[in-house]
Design a protein around this motif. Structure first.
Motif, mmCIF file in Angstrom:
data_model
loop_
_atom_site.group_PDB
_atom_site.id
_atom_site.type_symbol
_atom_site.label_atom_id
_atom_site.label_comp_id
_atom_site.label_asym_id
_atom_site.label_seq_id
_atom_site.Cartn_x
_atom_site.Cartn_y
_atom_site.Cartn_z
ATOM 1 N N MET A 1 0.802 -1.217 0.000
ATOM 2 C CA MET A 1 0.000 0.000 0.000
ATOM 3 C C MET A 1 0.839 1.273 0.000
ATOM 4 O O MET A 1 0.303 2.374 -0.068
ATOM 5 C CB MET A 1 -0.924 0.005 1.218
ATOM 6 C CG MET A 1 -1.879 -1.184 1.293
ATOM 7 S SD MET A 1 -2.941 -1.351 -0.152
ATOM 8 C CE MET A 1 -3.962 0.098 0.043
ATOM 9 N N LEU A 2 2.170 1.133 0.042
ATOM 10 C CA LEU A 2 3.020 2.300 0.215
ATOM 11 C C LEU A 2 3.167 3.132 -1.051
ATOM 12 O O LEU A 2 3.043 4.354 -1.033
ATOM 13 C CB LEU A 2 4.404 1.858 0.708
ATOM 14 C CG LEU A 2 5.398 2.972 1.045
ATOM 15 C CD1 LEU A 2 4.869 3.812 2.201
ATOM 16 C CD2 LEU A 2 6.761 2.364 1.416
ATOM 17 N N LYS A 3 3.434 2.465 -2.179
ATOM 18 C CA LYS A 3 3.740 3.159 -3.434
ATOM 19 C C LYS A 3 2.468 3.341 -4.254
ATOM 20 O O LYS A 3 2.012 2.419 -4.927
ATOM 21 C CB LYS A 3 4.772 2.356 -4.228
ATOM 22 C CG LYS A 3 5.235 3.009 -5.518
ATOM 23 C CD LYS A 3 6.214 4.135 -5.264
ATOM 24 C CE LYS A 3 6.804 4.641 -6.581
ATOM 25 N NZ LYS A 3 7.778 5.713 -6.375
ATOM 26 N N LYS A 4 1.881 4.528 -4.195
ATOM 27 C CA LYS A 4 0.655 4.808 -4.936
ATOM 28 C C LYS A 4 0.887 5.987 -5.871
ATOM 29 O O LYS A 4 1.534 6.969 -5.495
ATOM 30 C CB LYS A 4 -0.493 5.152 -3.980
ATOM 31 C CG LYS A 4 -0.896 4.039 -3.034
ATOM 32 C CD LYS A 4 -2.059 4.480 -2.173
ATOM 33 C CE LYS A 4 -2.513 3.389 -1.225
ATOM 34 N NZ LYS A 4 -3.683 3.817 -0.408
ATOM 35 N N SER A 5 0.362 5.877 -7.083
ATOM 36 C CA SER A 5 0.494 6.977 -8.018
ATOM 37 C C SER A 5 -0.485 6.771 -9.170
ATOM 38 O O SER A 5 -1.318 5.866 -9.141
ATOM 39 C CB SER A 5 1.928 7.078 -8.536
ATOM 40 O OG SER A 5 2.122 8.291 -9.250
ATOM 41 N N TYR A 6 -0.363 7.594 -10.200
ATOM 42 C CA TYR A 6 -1.196 7.446 -11.384
ATOM 43 C C TYR A 6 -0.519 6.473 -12.356
ATOM 44 O O TYR A 6 0.698 6.224 -12.273
ATOM 45 C CB TYR A 6 -1.476 8.800 -12.026
ATOM 46 C CG TYR A 6 -0.251 9.632 -12.364
ATOM 47 C CD1 TYR A 6 0.404 9.469 -13.584
ATOM 48 C CD2 TYR A 6 0.236 10.589 -11.481
ATOM 49 C CE1 TYR A 6 1.510 10.227 -13.910
ATOM 50 C CE2 TYR A 6 1.344 11.356 -11.802
ATOM 51 C CZ TYR A 6 1.979 11.175 -13.012
ATOM 52 O OH TYR A 6 3.080 11.930 -13.329
ATOM 53 N N PRO A 7 -1.277 5.896 -13.300
ATOM 54 C CA PRO A 7 -0.753 4.804 -14.131
ATOM 55 C C PRO A 7 0.545 5.109 -14.872
ATOM 56 O O PRO A 7 1.475 4.287 -14.865
ATOM 57 C CB PRO A 7 -1.897 4.528 -15.105
ATOM 58 C CG PRO A 7 -3.116 4.923 -14.361
ATOM 59 C CD PRO A 7 -2.715 6.110 -13.540
ATOM 60 N N ALA A 8 0.652 6.253 -15.548
ATOM 61 C CA ALA A 8 1.841 6.542 -16.350
ATOM 62 C C ALA A 8 3.101 6.612 -15.489
ATOM 63 O O ALA A 8 4.181 6.201 -15.919
ATOM 64 C CB ALA A 8 1.646 7.845 -17.127
#
Length: 230
Positions: free
Chosen positions: A32-39
């Motif tokens: 759950m730590l590394k979250k971002s947008y797809p690109a």
């Protein structure tokens, strides 16, 4: 393990699955730590900054053909609500696959994805739904993202099996406190989020694979540039 997760409402059921799956607490924290947008996650994956995650289908091209993928993805079988084209021009910096799909479908306009697209639709904006257009043209599901891995394949495949079993093609049961937190974060009503999730599927079967192969063929024929390290 370094895991990348798309920070959109379409993976809310995956958040629930991770919370209840029997993993050590440190492992759940890593997922759950590394979250971002797809690109952004695409680049992190291609440059080896993450070991696994939900990667845009077009960036998972190589993983697909080297069999470093799981039968889990983010799938539309018709209208998807969260990948749309509105009047204007320009690609969405957040999504490589949706930008490629715009070209495959021969559309012109401005791409919106994720929670921004849902807000635009909810507020009554005029748009075309790319999931619906793909379905009308091909009669096949569209796989927007795919669970891919560079390492820890056995662990990722186990998580994929559990997730597909409980959420792959079933009604998404979201605990109240998680749903309310998502509603506050996104600015959307809880009922609208649940209705949206009814349009999202996760288990990749034969038809989904055919849809993915069809998309890849169109990308090759139209010579659409895929994300690369360099």
């Amino acid at each position: 393990m370094r895991f990348g997760k798309i920070d959109y409402l379409n993976l809310l059921p995956f958040d629930v699955c991770v919370k209840v799956y029997p993993l050590p607490s440190y492992m759940k924290k890593c997922i759950m730590l590394k979250k971002s947008y797809p690109a952004k996650l695409n680049q992190d994956f291609l440059f080896g900054r993450i070991d696994a995650g939900f990667i845009s289908s077009i960036a998972g091209y190589q993983s697909h053909y080297t069999h470093k993928v799981c039968p889990t993805g983010i799938i539309a079988k018709g209208a998807v609500w969260s990948v749309i084209v509105k009047k204007g021009s320009g690609f969405d910096y957040q999504s490589d696959t949706s930008n490629a799909l715009l070209q495959v479908l021969g559309l012109q306009g401005e791409v919106l994805i994720g929670d921004r697209a849902l807000l635009f639709k909810h507020n009554g904006g005029e748009f075309e739904d790319m999931g619906a257009l793909w379905w009308e043209r091909t009669g096949l599901p569209f796989v927007f993202g795919r669970l891919c891995f560079r390492a820890h394949g056995k662990l990722i495949e186990r998580i994929s099996r559990v997730f597909n079993k409980h959420y792959g093609n079933k009604h998404k049961k979201i605990p109240y406190y998680i749903l309310m937190a998502a509603a506050r974060r996104s600015g959307l009503e809880s009922w609208y989020i649940l209705e949206y999730l009814e349009h999202i599927f996760y288990a990749i079967g034969a038809k989904e694979k055919r849809g993915l192969e069809r998309f890849y063929r169109e990308v090759r024929l139209k010579r659409i540039k895929r994300p690369h390290r360099f």
